[in-house]
Design an enzyme around this catalytic site. Sequence first.
Site, PDB file in Angstrom:
ATOM      1  N   GLY A  82      36.729  47.838  39.707  1.00  0.00           N
ATOM      2  CA  GLY A  82      36.399  49.030  40.479  1.00  0.00           C
ATOM      3  C   GLY A  82      35.559  50.014  39.712  1.00  0.00           C
TER       4      GLY A  82
ATOM      5  N   LYS B 148      47.658  45.124  49.539  1.00  0.00           N
ATOM      6  CA  LYS B 148      47.273  45.906  48.361  1.00  0.00           C
ATOM      7  C   LYS B 148      48.332  46.969  48.086  1.00  0.00           C
ATOM      8  CE  LYS B 148      43.678  48.337  45.972  1.00  0.00           C
ATOM      9  NZ  LYS B 148      42.280  48.718  45.967  1.00  0.00           N
TER      10      LYS B 148
ATOM     11  N   ASN C 259      39.822  60.083  41.899  1.00  0.00           N
ATOM     12  CA  ASN C 259      39.066  60.210  43.144  1.00  0.00           C
ATOM     13  C   ASN C 259      39.987  60.652  44.268  1.00  0.00           C
ATOM     14  OD1 ASN C 259      39.119  58.208  45.630  1.00  0.00           O
ATOM     15  ND2 ASN C 259      39.749  57.015  43.818  1.00  0.00           N
TER      16      ASN C 259
ATOM     17  N   THR D 243      45.264  53.079  42.972  1.00  0.00           N
ATOM     18  CA  THR D 243      45.216  54.109  41.917  1.00  0.00           C
ATOM     19  C   THR D 243      46.571  54.802  41.719  1.00  0.00           C
ATOM     20  OG1 THR D 243      44.486  55.633  43.629  1.00  0.00           O
ATOM     21  CG2 THR D 243      42.779  54.635  42.266  1.00  0.00           C
TER      22      THR D 243
ATOM     23  N   GLY E 227      40.503  53.318  36.304  1.00  0.00           N
ATOM     24  CA  GLY E 227      39.777  53.117  35.055  1.00  0.00           C
ATOM     25  C   GLY E 227      40.694  52.704  33.914  1.00  0.00           C
TER      26      GLY E 227
ATOM     27  N   CYS F 220      47.924  53.908  51.729  1.00  0.00           N
ATOM     28  CA  CYS F 220      47.518  55.125  52.434  1.00  0.00           C
ATOM     29  C   CYS F 220      48.743  55.795  53.091  1.00  0.00           C
ATOM     30  CB  CYS F 220      46.449  54.794  53.466  1.00  0.00           C
ATOM     31  SG  CYS F 220      46.807  53.314  54.391  1.00  0.00           S
TER      32      CYS F 220
ATOM     33  N   GLY G 156      41.333  49.154  35.873  1.00  0.00           N
ATOM     34  CA  GLY G 156      40.752  49.403  34.561  1.00  0.00           C
ATOM     35  C   GLY G 156      39.999  48.256  33.926  1.00  0.00           C
TER      36      GLY G 156
ATOM     37  N   LYS H 252      34.937  48.512  51.469  1.00  0.00           N
ATOM     38  CA  LYS H 252      35.650  49.800  51.509  1.00  0.00           C
ATOM     39  C   LYS H 252      36.666  49.719  52.657  1.00  0.00           C
ATOM     40  CE  LYS H 252      36.200  54.364  51.299  1.00  0.00           C
ATOM     41  NZ  LYS H 252      36.957  54.846  50.144  1.00  0.00           N
TER      42      LYS H 252
ATOM     43  N   SER I  92      38.085  47.398  46.435  1.00  0.00           N
ATOM     44  CA  SER I  92      37.728  48.128  47.650  1.00  0.00           C
ATOM     45  C   SER I  92      37.260  49.553  47.339  1.00  0.00           C
ATOM     46  CB  SER I  92      38.945  48.178  48.574  1.00  0.00           C
ATOM     47  OG  SER I  92      38.665  48.983  49.692  1.00  0.00           O
TER      48      SER I  92
HETATM   49  C1  LIG Z   1      35.741  56.067  44.454  1.00  0.00           C
HETATM   50  C2  LIG Z   1      36.866  55.127  44.782  1.00  0.00           C
HETATM   51  C3  LIG Z   1      37.112  54.779  46.110  1.00  0.00           C
HETATM   52  C4  LIG Z   1      38.157  53.898  46.429  1.00  0.00           C
HETATM   53  N1  LIG Z   1      38.368  53.549  47.735  1.00  0.00           N
HETATM   54  C5  LIG Z   1      39.353  52.643  48.031  1.00  0.00           C
HETATM   55  C6  LIG Z   1      39.542  52.197  49.372  1.00  0.00           C
HETATM   56  O1  LIG Z   1      38.831  52.578  50.300  1.00  0.00           O
HETATM   57  N2  LIG Z   1      40.554  51.315  49.601  1.00  0.00           N
HETATM   58  C7  LIG Z   1      41.366  50.826  48.602  1.00  0.00           C
HETATM   59  O2  LIG Z   1      42.238  49.996  48.879  1.00  0.00           O
HETATM   60  N3  LIG Z   1      41.171  51.214  47.315  1.00  0.00           N
HETATM   61  C8  LIG Z   1      40.195  52.111  47.019  1.00  0.00           C
HETATM   62  N4  LIG Z   1      40.000  52.485  45.714  1.00  0.00           N
HETATM   63  C9  LIG Z   1      40.878  51.939  44.662  1.00  0.00           C
HETATM   64  C10 LIG Z   1      40.205  50.748  43.972  1.00  0.00           C
HETATM   65  O3  LIG Z   1      39.964  49.717  44.887  1.00  0.00           O
HETATM   66  C11 LIG Z   1      41.068  50.211  42.817  1.00  0.00           C
HETATM   67  O4  LIG Z   1      42.311  49.792  43.347  1.00  0.00           O
HETATM   68  C12 LIG Z   1      41.336  51.261  41.744  1.00  0.00           C
HETATM   69  O5  LIG Z   1      40.182  52.050  41.522  1.00  0.00           O
HETATM   70  C13 LIG Z   1      41.804  50.636  40.423  1.00  0.00           C
HETATM   71  O6  LIG Z   1      40.817  49.783  39.887  1.00  0.00           O
HETATM   72  P1  LIG Z   1      39.759  50.266  38.756  1.00  0.00           P
HETATM   73  O7  LIG Z   1      40.552  50.924  37.674  1.00  0.00           O
HETATM   74  O8  LIG Z   1      39.050  49.027  38.326  1.00  0.00           O
HETATM   75  O9  LIG Z   1      38.848  51.242  39.430  1.00  0.00           O
HETATM   76  C14 LIG Z   1      38.968  53.368  45.385  1.00  0.00           C
HETATM   77  C15 LIG Z   1      38.701  53.722  44.053  1.00  0.00           C
HETATM   78  C16 LIG Z   1      37.672  54.578  43.737  1.00  0.00           C
HETATM   79  C17 LIG Z   1      37.424  54.920  42.288  1.00  0.00           C
END
Ligand SMILES: Cc1cc2nc3c(=O)[nH]c(=O)nc-3n(C[C@H](O)[C@H](O)[C@H](O)COP(=O)(O)O)c2cc1C
Length: 328
Positions: free
Chosen positions: A264, A164, A69, A192, A216, A129, A243, A45, A23
């Site tokens: 992500g 989530k 972020n 995150t 990441g 959130c 990541g 999103k 997302s």
């Molecule tokens: C720029 C950005 C915006 C994100 N927006 C959301 C969001 O709106 N809702 C949500 O549940 N997670 C959001 N996330 C979290 C990601 O969905 C994901 O859980 C997190 O980045 C870990 O995965 P990754 O390491 O592959 O990025 C966001 C992450 C990033 C980097």
Amino acid sequence: MSGIDMTVELGGLRLKNPVMPASGTFAEELTHVLDISRFGAVVTKSVTPEARLGNPGPRVAETAAGMINAVGIQSKGADAFLAHTVPFYRRFDVPLIASISAETADQFAALAAKLSVDGVAALEVNISCPNLEDDGRSFAMDPGQTARVLEKIRRVTDLPLFAKLTPNTGDIVAVALAAEQAGADAVVIANTILAMAIDVETRRPKVGNGMGGLSGPAIKPIIVRMVYQAARRLRVPIIGCGGICSAEDAIEYMLAGATAVQVGTYTFLQPAGMLDILAGMEAYALRHGVTRIRDLVGAVEWPTRREQVSTNSSDRLGGGGGIMACGV
Ligand SMILES: Cc1cc2nc3c(=O)[nH]c(=O)nc-3n(C[C@H](O)[C@H](O)[C@H](O)COP(=O)(O)O)c2cc1C
């Protein structure tokens, strides 16, 4: 066609393969440059009941092996989601998972009911959130709050519900079990990790909000551990997220116990990366004689006692150069 059966089942939802965007990291513009009908699903999103501007900038900062972020759930609101996003994705042959976010349990339930429409295949509940009824702590930091919000949502929708979860909790297993008992059909582990970075020249935080969420490669080993711990206790499937930058990362999550994965941060680096990951997973399955990708779920193996003793003598740090391999 590899002949590998890539299908997986997520709480009543059958996906053609286990790979989907995380997302907030996937945008409609990407549909112009890659064939999204090859994904297992699309996750939007997070949408909020009303439109929200999100946080002041800068909203992202690069770190050694990932990014922080602090976007702050910018959203056009539920009406715009129904009028635009749902019809937009209908033209693609891919299930649409709507991520929802709200500040109170009642708001969450009202939003879930409103978005339970044709064209939405499942709801992903972003309980990472701030919960305004609990002093701004996120719902998923606490098993009781997690159960309370999911029970309310469960009563108003028949869609598959994915909870989530946040890694910012002391006990991921307790929270995951609470989500399952309250009616979640799957859990996503995870969002995150709360983090901060400071620019030493200006002495200011690197993101406008001060703190933000780290994503990441830096977070992957932590989230893999959480998936493994939760998988041993849960009956519902787990979607691993954190990541993932390669097919091997995705397979690692499946071996730890994830049925599906979300990608992500890597998409910012490689917009078509998810398709490479998918192809790489099929190649892995072929190479390892795995005919059904779902057979990898939880298939981590432990060395025997004798093997452990013989490898203790060779303890060392391997690789080294890979530490920042796919930081953004
Ligand atoms: C720029 C950005 C915006 C994100 N927006 C959301 C969001 O709106 N809702 C949500 O549940 N997670 C959001 N996330 C979290 C990601 O969905 C994901 O859980 C997190 O980045 C870990 O995965 P990754 O390491 O592959 O990025 C966001 C992450 C990033 C980097």
